[in-house]
Design a protein around this motif. Sequence first.
Motif, PDB file in Angstrom:
ATOM      1  N   ASP A   1     -81.905 -43.013  41.572  1.00  0.00           N
ATOM      2  CA  ASP A   1     -80.696 -42.585  42.276  1.00  0.00           C
ATOM      3  C   ASP A   1     -80.820 -42.883  43.766  1.00  0.00           C
ATOM      4  N   SER A   2     -80.712 -44.165  44.088  1.00  0.00           N
ATOM      5  CA  SER A   2     -80.787 -44.607  45.484  1.00  0.00           C
ATOM      6  C   SER A   2     -79.559 -45.453  45.793  1.00  0.00           C
ATOM      7  N   PRO A   3     -79.224 -45.634  47.081  1.00  0.00           N
ATOM      8  CA  PRO A   3     -78.019 -46.411  47.427  1.00  0.00           C
ATOM      9  C   PRO A   3     -78.008 -47.806  46.819  1.00  0.00           C
TER      10      PRO A   3
ATOM     11  N   ILE B   1     -91.343 -39.818  33.390  1.00  0.00           N
ATOM     12  CA  ILE B   1     -89.916 -39.471  33.433  1.00  0.00           C
ATOM     13  C   ILE B   1     -89.210 -40.438  34.366  1.00  0.00           C
ATOM     14  N   LEU B   2     -88.200 -41.124  33.855  1.00  0.00           N
ATOM     15  CA  LEU B   2     -87.385 -42.046  34.646  1.00  0.00           C
ATOM     16  C   LEU B   2     -85.950 -41.515  34.679  1.00  0.00           C
ATOM     17  N   ASP B   3     -85.535 -41.055  35.860  1.00  0.00           N
ATOM     18  CA  ASP B   3     -84.227 -40.413  36.023  1.00  0.00           C
ATOM     19  C   ASP B   3     -83.182 -41.423  36.487  1.00  0.00           C
ATOM     20  N   GLU B   4     -81.919 -41.191  36.089  1.00  0.00           N
ATOM     21  CA  GLU B   4     -80.792 -42.074  36.412  1.00  0.00           C
ATOM     22  C   GLU B   4     -81.100 -43.519  35.992  1.00  0.00           C
ATOM     23  N   ILE B   5     -81.638 -43.660  34.811  1.00  0.00           N
ATOM     24  CA  ILE B   5     -82.100 -44.954  34.323  1.00  0.00           C
ATOM     25  C   ILE B   5     -80.960 -45.953  34.173  1.00  0.00           C
ATOM     26  N   GLN B   6     -79.728 -45.469  33.984  1.00  0.00           N
ATOM     27  CA  GLN B   6     -78.600 -46.371  33.759  1.00  0.00           C
ATOM     28  C   GLN B   6     -78.323 -47.281  34.959  1.00  0.00           C
ATOM     29  N   LYS B   7     -78.867 -46.951  36.116  1.00  0.00           N
ATOM     30  CA  LYS B   7     -78.604 -47.747  37.312  1.00  0.00           C
ATOM     31  C   LYS B   7     -79.423 -49.037  37.357  1.00  0.00           C
ATOM     32  N   VAL B   8     -80.423 -49.135  36.510  1.00  0.00           N
ATOM     33  CA  VAL B   8     -81.305 -50.307  36.525  1.00  0.00           C
ATOM     34  C   VAL B   8     -80.742 -51.379  35.590  1.00  0.00           C
ATOM     35  N   GLN B   9     -80.340 -52.487  36.157  1.00  0.00           N
ATOM     36  CA  GLN B   9     -79.803 -53.581  35.348  1.00  0.00           C
ATOM     37  C   GLN B   9     -80.874 -54.099  34.400  1.00  0.00           C
TER      38      GLN B   9
ATOM     39  N   GLY C   1     -67.718 -43.128  41.798  1.00  0.00           N
ATOM     40  CA  GLY C   1     -68.329 -44.187  42.591  1.00  0.00           C
ATOM     41  C   GLY C   1     -69.615 -44.721  42.002  1.00  0.00           C
ATOM     42  N   LYS C   2     -70.517 -43.808  41.559  1.00  0.00           N
ATOM     43  CA  LYS C   2     -71.834 -44.240  41.099  1.00  0.00           C
ATOM     44  C   LYS C   2     -71.898 -44.532  39.607  1.00  0.00           C
ATOM     45  N   ASP C   3     -71.171 -43.759  38.795  1.00  0.00           N
ATOM     46  CA  ASP C   3     -71.281 -43.932  37.342  1.00  0.00           C
ATOM     47  C   ASP C   3     -70.246 -44.881  36.769  1.00  0.00           C
ATOM     48  N   ILE C   4     -69.204 -45.186  37.552  1.00  0.00           N
ATOM     49  CA  ILE C   4     -68.182 -46.117  37.055  1.00  0.00           C
ATOM     50  C   ILE C   4     -68.131 -47.375  37.909  1.00  0.00           C
ATOM     51  N   LEU C   5     -67.727 -47.238  39.185  1.00  0.00           N
ATOM     52  CA  LEU C   5     -67.487 -48.421  40.013  1.00  0.00           C
ATOM     53  C   LEU C   5     -68.764 -49.209  40.286  1.00  0.00           C
ATOM     54  N   LEU C   6     -69.882 -48.519  40.442  1.00  0.00           N
ATOM     55  CA  LEU C   6     -71.142 -49.213  40.710  1.00  0.00           C
ATOM     56  C   LEU C   6     -71.706 -49.893  39.473  1.00  0.00           C
ATOM     57  N   MET C   7     -71.341 -49.364  38.284  1.00  0.00           N
ATOM     58  CA  MET C   7     -71.962 -49.831  37.045  1.00  0.00           C
ATOM     59  C   MET C   7     -71.065 -50.727  36.200  1.00  0.00           C
ATOM     60  N   HIS C   8     -69.773 -50.762  36.504  1.00  0.00           N
ATOM     61  CA  HIS C   8     -68.839 -51.531  35.690  1.00  0.00           C
ATOM     62  C   HIS C   8     -67.951 -52.391  36.579  1.00  0.00           C
ATOM     63  N   ARG C   9     -67.465 -53.464  36.012  1.00  0.00           N
ATOM     64  CA  ARG C   9     -66.528 -54.310  36.741  1.00  0.00           C
ATOM     65  C   ARG C   9     -65.133 -53.701  36.638  1.00  0.00           C
TER      66      ARG C   9
ATOM     67  N   GLY D   1     -80.003 -39.763  32.103  1.00  0.00           N
ATOM     68  CA  GLY D   1     -78.858 -40.529  32.565  1.00  0.00           C
ATOM     69  C   GLY D   1     -77.586 -39.718  32.588  1.00  0.00           C
ATOM     70  N   SER D   2     -76.652 -40.144  33.442  1.00  0.00           N
ATOM     71  CA  SER D   2     -75.383 -39.426  33.581  1.00  0.00           C
ATOM     72  C   SER D   2     -74.180 -40.302  33.262  1.00  0.00           C
ATOM     73  N   SER D   3     -74.405 -41.476  32.710  1.00  0.00           N
ATOM     74  CA  SER D   3     -73.311 -42.359  32.306  1.00  0.00           C
ATOM     75  C   SER D   3     -73.496 -42.703  30.837  1.00  0.00           C
ATOM     76  N   SER D   4     -72.721 -42.082  29.980  1.00  0.00           N
ATOM     77  CA  SER D   4     -72.941 -42.244  28.542  1.00  0.00           C
ATOM     78  C   SER D   4     -72.711 -43.673  28.071  1.00  0.00           C
ATOM     79  N   LEU D   5     -71.773 -44.395  28.693  1.00  0.00           N
ATOM     80  CA  LEU D   5     -71.508 -45.762  28.255  1.00  0.00           C
ATOM     81  C   LEU D   5     -72.715 -46.655  28.514  1.00  0.00           C
ATOM     82  N   GLN D   6     -73.275 -46.562  29.730  1.00  0.00           N
ATOM     83  CA  GLN D   6     -74.418 -47.386  30.080  1.00  0.00           C
ATOM     84  C   GLN D   6     -75.641 -47.029  29.236  1.00  0.00           C
ATOM     85  N   ILE D   7     -75.868 -45.737  29.051  1.00  0.00           N
ATOM     86  CA  ILE D   7     -77.046 -45.297  28.311  1.00  0.00           C
ATOM     87  C   ILE D   7     -76.913 -45.625  26.827  1.00  0.00           C
TER      88      ILE D   7
END
Length: 400
Positions: free
Chosen positions: A61-63, A91-99, A199-207, A124-130
């Motif tokens: 969970d970094s910028p 433990i790897l937190d917010e794993i969905q952010k890693v491409q 911002g983080k779970d939708i716009l940052l992770m999806h087009r 993770g906090s984004s069910s689609l990505q996870i």
Amino acid sequence: MAKIMQLPEFKRQKVYTLGQRLQEQQPFIQVVLGPRQVGKTTAVLQVKESWGRASIYESADSPAPPGTDWIEQAWQAAEFKTAAEGPVLLILDEIQKVQGWAECIKALWEQRNSLNQIRLVLCGSSSLQIQGGLTESLAGRFELIRMSHWSFVEMEKCFQWDLDTYLYYGGYPGAARLRDDWTRWADYVQQSLVETAIGKDILLMHRVQKPALLRRLYALSCDYAGQIISYQKLLGQLQDAGNTTTLAHYQHLLEGAYLVQGLQKWHGTKIRTRSSSPKWQPRNTALVTSQSGLAPADWRAEAKMWGRLVEIAVGAYLVNQGEEEGVEVYYWREKNREVDFVLKKGNRLAAIEVKSGQFSKAHSGVGAFQKHWPDSKIWIIGRGGLPLVDFMKAGLETLL
């Protein structure tokens, strides 16, 4: 965020379950999934404290989202510890952010964990990505632990809230300390929770080609909470909306961020169910009240508004608890007859009608529904039926 000792009993059970699974000789990858700010990190850190052996916690969970080298470095650090200390908890937190996280985890798990020395927990906090990564790359290798929005029972036990307080302020434990200043509380929910999720779970992770449209669709989903609104009608209210396919896609993204759920109409068959107009159901009443600009007293003073909030709270509880218990949630309508919610699990069916006690609804459809499905159970929540407070403390299995 709630302190570790504040985790309510239901979520403490999740911590216990996770801890037990990690002690097994041949463990699966453990995946903790749920909305932002409901206690996922608190839970896994409690597991880390009770693990009793070497452990590593890292968060993505970094910028600037890290790459897969971040995962590999954490894995290498865990491997180094195993040589001297035996099994290590990673433990790897917010794993969905890693491409490309899922493919990387799969390779490491299969090639370099033959002795089961690394016990892996992903949050993770984004069910689609996870869930996309789990089903495509890690099928058969993981177990899922869901952490949902906090229920009335949980907020009551942790913060001594009564039902009216919960109906307005909802189930965000991190915002509970701001209850005495509702304008500050509303700003916190909108900026720190909603905007962060979008911002983080939708716009940052999806087009997303039209971010302003997605935000407007979210706002309308709260404005029309508890109502059945067709995409065609929404097109008339949204500028530059494109087409119904775009709106359906954006709804799917909002669902993946645990903000709203588009309930589908119950027809009795999956094929027809998926083609219906959705009933907009926020996952937390705080999403609706914080956006309204109205104080708790304003909501309470208007019978129709309060009755609508009661129905939203019931729907949110059904959706969140249904996810926990494997219960599907729908609505039903036939001509001018409607049932607020339909529950289905296996071959069991229940119809739920909400009566707030503040105003009467016309065209209740529970009788017509039971004629179509005579084996279904019928529940009236509120006036003349099961008291709302009892319903909010009941498991869905008791209703089916």
